[in-house]
Design a protein around this motif. Structure first.
Motif, PDB file in Angstrom:
ATOM      1  N   ARG A   1       0.830  -1.202   0.000  1.00 48.13           N
ATOM      2  CA  ARG A   1       0.000   0.000   0.000  1.00 48.13           C
ATOM      3  C   ARG A   1       0.867   1.255   0.000  1.00 48.13           C
ATOM      4  N   PRO A   2       0.384   2.338  -0.588  1.00 51.79           N
ATOM      5  CA  PRO A   2       1.175   3.574  -0.662  1.00 51.79           C
ATOM      6  C   PRO A   2       1.590   4.108   0.699  1.00 51.79           C
ATOM      7  N   ALA A   3       0.750   3.902   1.705  1.00 53.79           N
ATOM      8  CA  ALA A   3       1.043   4.424   3.038  1.00 53.79           C
ATOM      9  C   ALA A   3       2.165   3.672   3.733  1.00 53.79           C
ATOM     10  N   LEU A   4       2.594   2.539   3.160  1.00 58.60           N
ATOM     11  CA  LEU A   4       3.591   1.670   3.796  1.00 58.60           C
ATOM     12  C   LEU A   4       3.047   1.211   5.150  1.00 58.60           C
ATOM     13  N   ASP A   5       3.795   1.439   6.232  1.00 61.23           N
ATOM     14  CA  ASP A   5       3.308   0.995   7.550  1.00 61.23           C
ATOM     15  C   ASP A   5       2.738   2.145   8.371  1.00 61.23           C
ATOM     16  N   ASP A   6       2.423   3.259   7.709  1.00 62.98           N
ATOM     17  CA  ASP A   6       1.852   4.423   8.387  1.00 62.98           C
ATOM     18  C   ASP A   6       0.339   4.217   8.488  1.00 62.98           C
ATOM     19  N   ASP A   7      -0.104   3.676   9.596  1.00 60.80           N
ATOM     20  CA  ASP A   7      -1.520   3.343   9.746  1.00 60.80           C
ATOM     21  C   ASP A   7      -2.417   4.575   9.787  1.00 60.80           C
TER      22      ASP A   7
ATOM     23  N   GLY B   1       3.151  17.737  12.475  1.00 57.32           N
ATOM     24  CA  GLY B   1       4.015  18.783  13.002  1.00 57.32           C
ATOM     25  C   GLY B   1       5.247  19.011  12.155  1.00 57.32           C
ATOM     26  N   ARG B   2       6.396  19.167  12.818  1.00 53.34           N
ATOM     27  CA  ARG B   2       7.644  19.477  12.127  1.00 53.34           C
ATOM     28  C   ARG B   2       8.508  18.233  11.900  1.00 53.34           C
ATOM     29  N   ASP B   3       7.882  17.078  11.908  1.00 49.45           N
ATOM     30  CA  ASP B   3       8.587  15.859  11.520  1.00 49.45           C
ATOM     31  C   ASP B   3       8.673  15.877   9.995  1.00 49.45           C
ATOM     32  N   TRP B   4       9.708  16.538   9.482  1.00 42.34           N
ATOM     33  CA  TRP B   4       9.783  16.799   8.045  1.00 42.34           C
ATOM     34  C   TRP B   4       9.861  15.509   7.229  1.00 42.34           C
ATOM     35  N   ASP B   5      10.504  14.512   7.775  1.00 38.98           N
ATOM     36  CA  ASP B   5      10.613  13.227   7.083  1.00 38.98           C
ATOM     37  C   ASP B   5       9.222  12.618   6.876  1.00 38.98           C
ATOM     38  N   ARG B   6       8.442  12.519   7.943  1.00 39.52           N
ATOM     39  CA  ARG B   6       7.114  11.921   7.832  1.00 39.52           C
ATOM     40  C   ARG B   6       6.163  12.845   7.078  1.00 39.52           C
ATOM     41  N   ARG B   7       6.335  14.133   7.236  1.00 36.07           N
ATOM     42  CA  ARG B   7       5.478  15.078   6.503  1.00 36.07           C
ATOM     43  C   ARG B   7       5.650  14.911   4.992  1.00 36.07           C
ATOM     44  N   ALA B   8       6.897  14.780   4.535  1.00 36.84           N
ATOM     45  CA  ALA B   8       7.130  14.612   3.099  1.00 36.84           C
ATOM     46  C   ALA B   8       6.470  13.338   2.585  1.00 36.84           C
ATOM     47  N   HIS B   9       6.574  12.268   3.362  1.00 39.44           N
ATOM     48  CA  HIS B   9       5.946  11.004   2.955  1.00 39.44           C
ATOM     49  C   HIS B   9       4.428  11.151   2.897  1.00 39.44           C
TER      50      HIS B   9
ATOM     51  N   PRO C   1      19.344   6.772   7.250  1.00 35.38           N
ATOM     52  CA  PRO C   1      19.015   5.910   6.104  1.00 35.38           C
ATOM     53  C   PRO C   1      19.747   6.296   4.830  1.00 35.38           C
ATOM     54  N   VAL C   2      20.401   7.456   4.824  1.00 38.88           N
ATOM     55  CA  VAL C   2      21.203   7.840   3.658  1.00 38.88           C
ATOM     56  C   VAL C   2      22.350   6.846   3.451  1.00 38.88           C
ATOM     57  N   ALA C   3      22.713   6.091   4.487  1.00 39.44           N
ATOM     58  CA  ALA C   3      23.737   5.049   4.339  1.00 39.44           C
ATOM     59  C   ALA C   3      23.340   4.011   3.302  1.00 39.44           C
ATOM     60  N   LEU C   4      22.051   3.891   3.023  1.00 37.34           N
ATOM     61  CA  LEU C   4      21.547   2.918   2.051  1.00 37.34           C
ATOM     62  C   LEU C   4      21.609   3.450   0.614  1.00 37.34           C
ATOM     63  N   LEU C   5      21.958   4.703   0.428  1.00 41.15           N
ATOM     64  CA  LEU C   5      21.842   5.329  -0.888  1.00 41.15           C
ATOM     65  C   LEU C   5      22.640   4.602  -1.979  1.00 41.15           C
TER      66      LEU C   5
ATOM     67  N   ALA D   1      20.589   1.594  16.294  1.00 41.20           N
ATOM     68  CA  ALA D   1      19.396   1.755  17.131  1.00 41.20           C
ATOM     69  C   ALA D   1      18.561   2.959  16.694  1.00 41.20           C
ATOM     70  N   ALA D   2      18.782   3.436  15.475  1.00 39.74           N
ATOM     71  CA  ALA D   2      18.045   4.603  14.991  1.00 39.74           C
ATOM     72  C   ALA D   2      16.552   4.294  14.916  1.00 39.74           C
ATOM     73  N   PRO D   3      15.705   5.244  15.297  1.00 42.72           N
ATOM     74  CA  PRO D   3      14.257   5.017  15.189  1.00 42.72           C
ATOM     75  C   PRO D   3      13.836   4.892  13.728  1.00 42.72           C
ATOM     76  N   ALA D   4      12.776   4.161  13.506  1.00 46.09           N
ATOM     77  CA  ALA D   4      12.297   3.964  12.137  1.00 46.09           C
ATOM     78  C   ALA D   4      11.850   5.286  11.532  1.00 46.09           C
ATOM     79  N   HIS D   5      12.252   5.535  10.303  1.00 46.64           N
ATOM     80  CA  HIS D   5      11.812   6.732   9.593  1.00 46.64           C
ATOM     81  C   HIS D   5      10.575   6.404   8.754  1.00 46.64           C
ATOM     82  N   ALA D   6      10.002   7.416   8.147  1.00 44.31           N
ATOM     83  CA  ALA D   6       8.696   7.251   7.509  1.00 44.31           C
ATOM     84  C   ALA D   6       8.698   6.217   6.386  1.00 44.31           C
ATOM     85  N   GLU D   7       9.788   6.147   5.639  1.00 47.27           N
ATOM     86  CA  GLU D   7       9.851   5.222   4.512  1.00 47.27           C
ATOM     87  C   GLU D   7      10.820   4.082   4.773  1.00 47.27           C
ATOM     88  N   ALA D   8      10.954   3.706   6.045  1.00 54.12           N
ATOM     89  CA  ALA D   8      11.836   2.595   6.401  1.00 54.12           C
ATOM     90  C   ALA D   8      11.430   1.310   5.698  1.00 54.12           C
TER      91      ALA D   8
END
Length: 317
Positions: free
Chosen positions: A11-17, A55-63, A200-204, A251-258
């Motif tokens: 689904r487009p939302a991924l795991d963002d319920d 809010g200002r969670d720019w990563d999740r906002r962009a997703h 996650p830029v380490a995955l680029l 131990a980084a927290p999951a980002h929006a498009e993890a």
């Protein structure tokens, strides 16, 4: 014909319920005469509530904005910005919607979309999302890379190491976009080498190698069956190791498009025949398969399920 396996969530939302629920809440409005007829609540209110809570969670906002722009009827953003002309969330969503639609509508629509992006950027000066929307518009309109890079810099100046920003420019630099293979790979390597631990830029570089696979497959579909060559060399091994140690095992927290990144990493590990390391990646993915990059292989869903099930009992690494 292969049926969708009920064990998968694609689904487009991924795991963002919350995002998925918002899409479900708004989707019935497609069938309503007049869009929102019979209700006292504005049709755009669920989207407004979601973005307000982001809010200002720019990563999740962009997703979230990107998915809303691609999935909702354009009239939702149009009515929201008309009802609340000074609302930054409304403007940002409308900018993203217009950048998707404008290239097919002609020069005047493209110019209007550009103006909307800049208005959104003025209204939300700390938000990188309007600049990412403008970057996507420039990509669709084949603006040269050197003219797009300053726009990308505006986004990362507001949110350094913004995952979406780096992936958008990677696509721009791809030979399938408006760049070259050396430009794409060099950008990916330099970015990953400088990225903070856990980013996650380490995955680029792995994402760039997937893009290379897609480029070669487009040139010759038979390359889809011979991509192991691209994943077995020392450089590819180093790229995967960088993604594992620099992001996945931190131990980084999951980002929006993890979920999207986990699918890319799992794909790479299966191509490289590294089951010990692929097993925990599939465990973290769970049911959330993404269409890309598995669509580079024949029978994507069957392939994903095969690897996930065959590694389910694999030793934990």
């Amino acid at each position: 014909m292969l049926r969708r396996r009920p064990s998968l969530l694609i689904r487009p939302a991924l795991d963002d319920d919350l995002l998925h629920a918002t899409l479900a809440e708004l989707r019935p409005a497609r069938q309503l005469h007049g869009l929102g007829a019979g209700t006292t609540r504005p049709v755009w209110e669920p989207a407004a509530r979601l973005l307000r809570g982001t809010g200002r969670d720019w990563d999740r906002r962009a997703h979230r904005v990107s998915v809303l722009a691609g999935q909702l009827p354009a009239v939702v953003s149009q009515r929201w910005s008309a009802d609340r002309p000074g609302d930054g969330d409304a403007l940002v969503l409308r900018a993203c919607v217009e950048t998707i639609r404008a290239p097919a509508e002609g020069h005047a629509a493209v110019r209007a979309a550009e103006r909307t992006c800049l208005r959104a950027a003025d209204t939300c000066p700390g938000d990188p999302t309007p600049w990412l929307a403008l970057l996507s518009l420039m990509h669709s309109c084949a603006v040269p890379v050197q003219d797009a890079v300053p726009v990308w810099r505006e986004a990362v100046r507001r949110a350094p190491w913004h995952r979406t920003a780096y992936h958008r420019l990677l696509g721009y630099l791809s030979p399938r976009g408006h760049g070259t293979l050396p430009e794409m790979m060099e950008f990916a390597w330099q970015a990953a080498a400088r990225a903070p631990h856990g980013s996650p830029v380490a995955l680029l570089p792995v994402a760039a190698r997937v893009e290379l696979t897609a480029h070669r497959r487009a040139a010759s579909p038979l390359d889809a069956l011979g991509t192991n060559v691209d994943w077995s060399g020392p450089r590819a091994v180093q790229e995967i190791d960088m993604a594992l140690t620099g992001w996945f095992r931190t131990a980084a927290p999951a980002h929006a498009e993890a979920v999207a990144d986990l699918n890319v990493l799992a794909f790479a590990l299966t191509r490289a025949h590294r089951p010990d390391e692929a097993a925990p990646v599939f465990r973290r993915i769970g049911r959330h398969m993404t269409r890309h990059p598995w669509d580079l292989l024949p029978d994507p869903e069957r392939t994903f399920v095969y690897w996930r099930n065959s590694l389910a009992g694999h030793r934990r690494g």
